[in-house]
Enzyme design. Structure first.
Site, PDB file in Angstrom:
ATOM      1  N   HIS A  46       3.928  12.778-112.014  1.00 54.82           N
ATOM      2  CA  HIS A  46       3.880  12.239-113.367  1.00 54.82           C
ATOM      3  C   HIS A  46       4.859  12.976-114.278  1.00 54.82           C
ATOM      4  CE1 HIS A  46       2.381  10.140-116.879  1.00 54.82           C
ATOM      5  NE2 HIS A  46       2.565  11.284-117.520  1.00 54.82           N
ATOM      6  N   HIS A 100      10.400   5.657-114.978  1.00 49.86           N
ATOM      7  CA  HIS A 100      10.712   4.668-113.946  1.00 49.86           C
ATOM      8  C   HIS A 100      12.091   4.104-114.234  1.00 49.86           C
ATOM      9  CE1 HIS A 100       8.623   2.685-117.280  1.00 49.86           C
ATOM     10  NE2 HIS A 100       9.418   1.652-117.064  1.00 49.86           N
TER      11      HIS A 100
HETATM   12  P1  AMP Z   1       9.386  -0.289-119.524  1.00 50.58           P
HETATM   13  O1  AMP Z   1       9.428  -1.247-120.674  1.00 50.58           O
HETATM   14  O2  AMP Z   1      10.730   0.275-119.176  1.00 50.58           O
HETATM   15  O3  AMP Z   1       8.297   0.763-119.696  1.00 50.58           O
HETATM   16  O4  AMP Z   1       9.033  -1.168-118.261  1.00 50.58           O
HETATM   17  C1  AMP Z   1       7.745  -1.315-117.759  1.00 50.58           C
HETATM   18  C2  AMP Z   1       7.855  -2.391-116.699  1.00 50.58           C
HETATM   19  O5  AMP Z   1       6.706  -2.301-115.883  1.00 50.58           O
HETATM   20  C3  AMP Z   1       7.910  -3.811-117.255  1.00 50.58           C
HETATM   21  O6  AMP Z   1       9.116  -4.436-116.803  1.00 50.58           O
HETATM   22  C4  AMP Z   1       6.664  -4.478-116.665  1.00 50.58           C
HETATM   23  O7  AMP Z   1       6.888  -5.815-116.317  1.00 50.58           O
HETATM   24  C5  AMP Z   1       6.369  -3.601-115.457  1.00 50.58           C
HETATM   25  N1  AMP Z   1       4.996  -3.546-115.016  1.00 50.58           N
HETATM   26  C6  AMP Z   1       3.895  -3.286-115.759  1.00 50.58           C
HETATM   27  N2  AMP Z   1       2.788  -3.298-114.993  1.00 50.58           N
HETATM   28  C7  AMP Z   1       3.191  -3.545-113.727  1.00 50.58           C
HETATM   29  C8  AMP Z   1       2.526  -3.670-112.473  1.00 50.58           C
HETATM   30  N3  AMP Z   1       1.191  -3.549-112.357  1.00 50.58           N
HETATM   31  N4  AMP Z   1       3.270  -3.938-111.375  1.00 50.58           N
HETATM   32  C9  AMP Z   1       4.597  -4.083-111.476  1.00 50.58           C
HETATM   33  N5  AMP Z   1       5.282  -3.959-112.625  1.00 50.58           N
HETATM   34  C10 AMP Z   1       4.606  -3.712-113.735  1.00 50.58           C
HETATM   35 ZN    ZN Z   2       1.907   8.873-114.351  1.00 51.22          ZN
END
Ligand code: AMP
Ligand code: ZN
Length: 115
Positions: A46, A100
């Site tokens: 994390h 990420h």
């Molecule tokens: P960010 O705005 O850079 O924090 O991107 C977060 C990303 O996580 C977004 O593109 C969401 O569509 C994706 N996301 C959120 N929950 C999930 C999940 N359970 N599985 C896959 N992608 C996810």
């Molecule tokens: Zn985390």
């Protein structure tokens, strides 16, 4: 880290089909893809965002880039081109506070920013 969505995905608490996993990193398809290929790569450890990384994370961050290159080959976007990006804190629109990287490609991505 309790109540972190991506920690729960990375440690298997929430089931998810990984397209890649090793001892440090997982990758999976974004649930709301913004392009034909839209993967998320993240460390199992994390870290809230790029802003919280330290010198101790340099190898991990390098490995994420290398894994992204390999996944781009696997998903056949290495020749056509792709984008690897991380959102960091508020103005970027970061939604999930666990670092990420979005690997995006499969069609022309256009300009990087919208004013
Ligand atoms: P960010 O705005 O850079 O924090 O991107 C977060 C990303 O996580 C977004 O593109 C969401 O569509 C994706 N996301 C959120 N929950 C999930 C999940 N359970 N599985 C896959 N992608 C996810
Ligand atoms: Zn985390």
């Amino acid at each position: 880290m309790e109540d972190c969505l991506f920690c729960k995905i990375a440690n298997g608490e929430i089931s998810c089909d990984f397209v890649y996993e090793d001892e440090d990193i997982v990758a999976f398809k974004d649930i709301h893809p913004r392009a034909p290929v839209h993967l998320l790569l993240l460390p199992k450890k994390h870290i809230a965002s790029l802003a919280e990384t330290t010198e101790a994370d340099i190898a991990l961050l390098g490995k994420i880039n290398f894994v992204a290159q390999k996944l781009a080959e696997q998903f056949n976007i290495d020749q056509s081109g792709y984008r690897l990006l991380t959102n960091c804190r508020g103005d970027s629109g970061q939604e999930v506070p666990h670092i990420h990287y979005h690997l995006i490609g499969g069609h022309f991505l256009g300009a990087f920013t919208e004013e």
